[in-house]
Design a protein around this motif. Sequence first.
Motif, PDB file in Angstrom:
ATOM      1  N   TYR A  18       2.699 -10.206 -96.822  1.00 40.38           N
ATOM      2  CA  TYR A  18       2.067  -9.238 -96.268  1.00 40.38           C
ATOM      3  C   TYR A  18       2.720  -8.267 -95.465  1.00 40.38           C
ATOM      4  O   TYR A  18       2.650  -6.996 -95.697  1.00 40.38           O
ATOM      5  N   ALA A  38      -3.223  -0.062 -97.294  1.00 32.75           N
ATOM      6  CA  ALA A  38      -3.858  -1.224 -98.193  1.00 32.75           C
ATOM      7  C   ALA A  38      -3.907  -1.028 -99.535  1.00 32.75           C
ATOM      8  O   ALA A  38      -3.590  -1.866-100.467  1.00 32.75           O
ATOM      9  N   ASP A  45      -7.769  -5.493 -98.007  1.00 28.50           N
ATOM     10  CA  ASP A  45      -8.413  -4.640 -97.066  1.00 28.50           C
ATOM     11  C   ASP A  45      -8.779  -5.357 -95.745  1.00 28.50           C
ATOM     12  O   ASP A  45      -8.332  -4.809 -94.445  1.00 28.50           O
ATOM     13  N   ILE A  48      -5.324  -5.780 -93.439  1.00 29.86           N
ATOM     14  CA  ILE A  48      -4.503  -4.733 -93.227  1.00 29.86           C
ATOM     15  C   ILE A  48      -4.334  -4.595 -91.875  1.00 29.86           C
ATOM     16  O   ILE A  48      -3.303  -4.316 -91.200  1.00 29.86           O
TER      17      ILE A  48
END
Length: 357
Positions: A18, A38, A45, A48
């Motif tokens: 990520y 995002a 979401d 993020i």
Amino acid sequence: MDTSTLTTVLEDAGLSPYQADAYVTILELGSASATDIAEKSDVPDPRIYDVLRDLEKHGYIETYEQDSLHARAYSPDSVLEDLRERADRFEQAADEIEDRWEAPTMDSHTVSFVKRMDTVLDKAETKIREAVNQVQVAADREQYERLRPALKAAHENGVHIRLALYLEEGESLPPKEELDSVATQVRYRAIPMPFIALVDRTSTCFAPHVLSANRYGIIVEDRTHAYVFHWFFMAGLWESTEPLVEDTDDSLPRTYVNIRQCIRDVWPLLEDGATLSVSVEGLEVESGSTVSFDGKIVDVSYPSLEAAGTDAPFLYLGGQATITIETDDGTVDVGGWGSVIEDYEATKIVLEGVTYE
């Protein structure tokens, strides 16, 4: 480099999937809100904000408030420095692995100890292909098969090759036609023996036999050590083997790489009054420079042979072995491997002609 590859590299550098995805997205967008980042990336979401805070902590980005949380990339200097340091460490680790896996280079080591039999065989194969005068090899059947193409190439180039084979119970001998194509002389035995390859009196590749508790190899680039290994090969291995292929060609010209064998053959001819024309290739004992010359044998000196008789095994007779040759520039003394009192050390003696007046 495409986006996917760049993301993968950043993961290899220590970022989470990520984090890497978000950072590459920020680089592409320049600056953007957390929501846009995002949306443009695969970061969910709810994650993020944590991802952006972690990237900021590591110095990759900075965040700021502008109605909502926004992020932009820092100057990449610190990131680039980190990546380059990591790359250097990876490269150093690769070099270290290679150094520990492979043999040390021959440029800076006269004697190298290695752990892998493959390294010994690789070096032996290379040296055999480069051979000019002579090769001596003791090998089991598997090692022989590995070196067979190199031996054949050297044999076709006129290199004198002695091959001692170890065959386990149940292993068949290679076809005689094959052996004729790879070596000048071939012998075998059923007792395990170490691997050894001696090339041109200079290079030695050695490893203990397969039943030995010690598993290592030695690669030596040194004439003195090669001389010791030569006598180990001849007295400790070669004499305990059974002949398969022998050099029985008595036609002329006849090539010798062992001066003691040459003396045994020419001595009776010289005693009968023959004129023996020879050509010699070798080294000047004092300077080590290479020489070649022609002449006629006028005398031989081999006290051990004279004392024991011509039927004694010549391989066990040490001491002086000298051929005196009359050349256009005068009379010179020629010795064999390890000569110290003669003018020249012969690497090859070719008996060109035998005539009687």
